[in-house]
Enzyme design. Sequence first.
Site, short mmCIF file in Angstrom:
data_model
loop_
_atom_site.label_atom_id
_atom_site.label_comp_id
_atom_site.label_asym_id
_atom_site.label_seq_id
_atom_site.Cartn_x
_atom_site.Cartn_y
_atom_site.Cartn_z
N TYR A 232 70.17 23.27 68.47
CA TYR A 232 69.91 22.30 67.45
C TYR A 232 69.06 21.28 68.28
O TYR A 232 69.31 20.62 69.31
CB TYR A 232 71.06 21.59 67.06
CG TYR A 232 71.73 22.54 65.99
CD1 TYR A 232 71.41 22.59 64.46
CD2 TYR A 232 72.55 23.53 66.25
CE1 TYR A 232 72.17 23.29 63.59
CE2 TYR A 232 73.12 24.34 65.21
CZ TYR A 232 72.91 24.19 63.86
OH TYR A 232 73.51 25.05 63.11
N HIS A 264 65.33 28.97 62.38
CA HIS A 264 66.51 29.26 61.20
C HIS A 264 66.36 28.29 59.99
O HIS A 264 66.40 28.71 59.04
CB HIS A 264 67.50 29.34 61.90
CG HIS A 264 68.69 30.09 61.00
ND1 HIS A 264 69.60 29.11 60.36
CD2 HIS A 264 69.31 31.11 60.85
CE1 HIS A 264 70.66 29.78 59.68
NE2 HIS A 264 70.14 31.05 60.02
N HIS A 265 66.62 26.84 60.36
CA HIS A 265 66.48 26.06 59.35
C HIS A 265 65.99 24.71 59.71
O HIS A 265 66.12 24.32 61.23
CB HIS A 265 67.50 25.61 58.47
CG HIS A 265 68.96 25.25 59.15
ND1 HIS A 265 70.01 26.19 59.39
CD2 HIS A 265 69.01 24.03 59.60
CE1 HIS A 265 71.01 25.38 60.03
NE2 HIS A 265 70.32 24.16 60.00
N HIS A 335 67.00 23.90 63.74
CA HIS A 335 68.15 25.15 64.27
C HIS A 335 67.28 26.16 64.69
O HIS A 335 66.67 27.07 63.98
CB HIS A 335 69.04 25.41 63.23
CG HIS A 335 70.13 26.31 63.63
ND1 HIS A 335 70.79 27.17 62.72
CD2 HIS A 335 70.17 26.95 64.76
CE1 HIS A 335 71.64 28.15 63.41
NE2 HIS A 335 70.95 28.15 64.76
N HIS A 414 77.54 22.21 51.03
CA HIS A 414 77.76 21.89 52.49
C HIS A 414 79.45 22.43 52.71
O HIS A 414 80.05 21.63 52.10
CB HIS A 414 77.55 20.67 53.03
CG HIS A 414 77.74 20.28 54.42
ND1 HIS A 414 76.99 20.85 55.33
CD2 HIS A 414 78.74 19.53 54.92
CE1 HIS A 414 77.37 20.65 56.71
NE2 HIS A 414 78.49 19.90 56.26
N HIS A 416 81.99 23.48 56.51
CA HIS A 416 81.79 23.99 57.97
C HIS A 416 82.08 25.51 57.91
O HIS A 416 81.78 26.03 57.18
CB HIS A 416 82.87 22.95 58.84
CG HIS A 416 82.07 21.71 59.11
ND1 HIS A 416 82.46 20.62 59.74
CD2 HIS A 416 80.93 21.16 58.78
CE1 HIS A 416 81.79 19.57 59.74
NE2 HIS A 416 80.60 19.81 58.96
N MET A 489 84.90 20.46 55.54
CA MET A 489 84.18 19.59 54.51
C MET A 489 84.02 20.58 53.20
O MET A 489 84.26 21.83 53.42
CB MET A 489 82.86 19.18 55.03
CG MET A 489 82.91 18.22 56.03
SD MET A 489 81.24 17.73 56.55
CE MET A 489 81.61 16.23 57.99
#
Length: 576
Positions: A232, A264-265, A335, A414, A416, A489
């Site tokens: 990241y 990737h993002h 990422h 979102h 985890h 989360m």
Amino acid sequence: RMQNSRSKPCSCPSLKLREVASMYFTVVAAFLVILVVALQGSAPRESDFPYKVPLDPQGLLELSWNVSYPEQAVHFQLLIRDLRFGILFGMSDRGEFENADLAVLWSDGHNSYFGDAWSDAKGRLHMDSQQDYQLLGARRAPEGLYLLFRRAFSTCDPKDYLIEDGTVHLIYGILEKPVHSLQAINISALHGGLQRVQLLKPNISIPELPSDMKTMEITAPDVVIPSQETTYWCYVAELPEGFPKHHIIMYEPVVTAGNEALVHHMEVFQCAAEFDSFPHYNGPCDSKMKPDRLNYCRHVLAAWAMGAQAFYYPEEAGLAFGGPGSSRYLRLEIHYHNPLVFKGRRDSSGIRLYYTATLRPYDAGIMELGLVYTPVMAIPPGEDNFVLTGYCTDKCTQLALPAAGIRIFASQLHTHLAGRKVVTVLSRDGRERQVVNADGHYSPHFQEIRMLKEVVAVFPGDELITTCTYNTEDRSRATVGGFGILEEMCVNYVHYYPQTQLELCKSAVDPGYLHRYFNLVNRFNDEEICMCPQVSVPQQFYSIPWNTFNRDVLKSLYGFAPISMHCNKSSAVRFP
């Protein structure tokens, strides 16, 4: 042209296999097409297939597709740059090669065959008795072989994957040697992998863009991508001094040529306005050298994930940035996914913002729905689908939303690492009315802001209920809610207009009731669990012996106990 007859269990269209060569033969009541792949021809027009994603990290396989809602079908174009003896392409629940739905092209060294197949729980291939991947053509071009085929969303075939909204796990495998039959293909020995995409893109008409539109690129400054699988990268950019308020009206990715399979993002965050300045950092986000102040750059301006297109705001709204009360500092986070550990690759990818000084009627806002980040919401270990639900209640929307309501036009789900499904529904007068956003194959490794197929109107007194499903089969102790990557989360960031003061509308179980649960567990348990007030909630969860009783009572508690409601303004101040 021949067509196989079969009894149809439900009203599915009869499917024709296109003739690509002049010879057919039958295997388990299915027609296999012999392909003459030496057909010369020009590459199909890009406009026919607006969505595109590399399947493998080297970029040897490139998938393009389009979606036809009237036909309820997806048309695929697969470019194979270096064809050996065939290819497997398909879909499965979470990207595994077992219980997968596959289109297979294979060669015995003399002839080439194409067919619809499926794999069983042991990964063995079987020809499907109902051929639902329809081959439309194959043609050679200088860059490789183009394979064109179509597949209906729903085929009424129990062996087929149902293509639905949300994330789809695509899988691929490359045949390195000739095979004499489909059954002879050994999946475990294949060079293969997976790619996640949103296949069913919304059919949105692109809003007209203003003539005074400007662009700004927030991009990495020619960084060397680290030679490790996952990085990241964080970079701080700055808006010009005295930059007035503008509206962002669209954004799109800028990906350095050659790095399409590595980026990737990406996300662009705005920093908090209460700090005058932020350090100009450029480096890994998890580095010891990263200044702590960068943790205050959390307000999302733009988010892109592989396979996503440009993101457009509705004509009547824009995302405000610049001007007084807004920070000049932005944080770009990229990422990089580099499983082949390429060394020395340079990258200047990022996001291009399109903005205008002619403000639109409404500011867009972002609201957080779901669960509060707190350890009182926990998931026992060894669960295959444990459900937690967070509420945005009627009392909160009654207080905080304008009489004319708000319009939700996009959403970013979102969780985890244990998250498997996320859904938000709108409820009015005690009845579920509409799904706001649902992803039944959700992956924490693929989080993009998705434009909704239709705008959702939310009025005062409505409820928004967000439910997350988790899998903790690989964990030996409880997973509690929180910010850590091994904590959990359950959030839906909804993008809406007009902006209100309500930034967060979330819940958690009432802590007093959780304390009663711990006391109950203690009474039924042989070993003492320390329930003293000085022991933290996570510690109490970690010490529970997870028998069926303790699991079921926790599930029931989350289902019926009163909730603690967080109905927060932007400044983290609660509505009364």
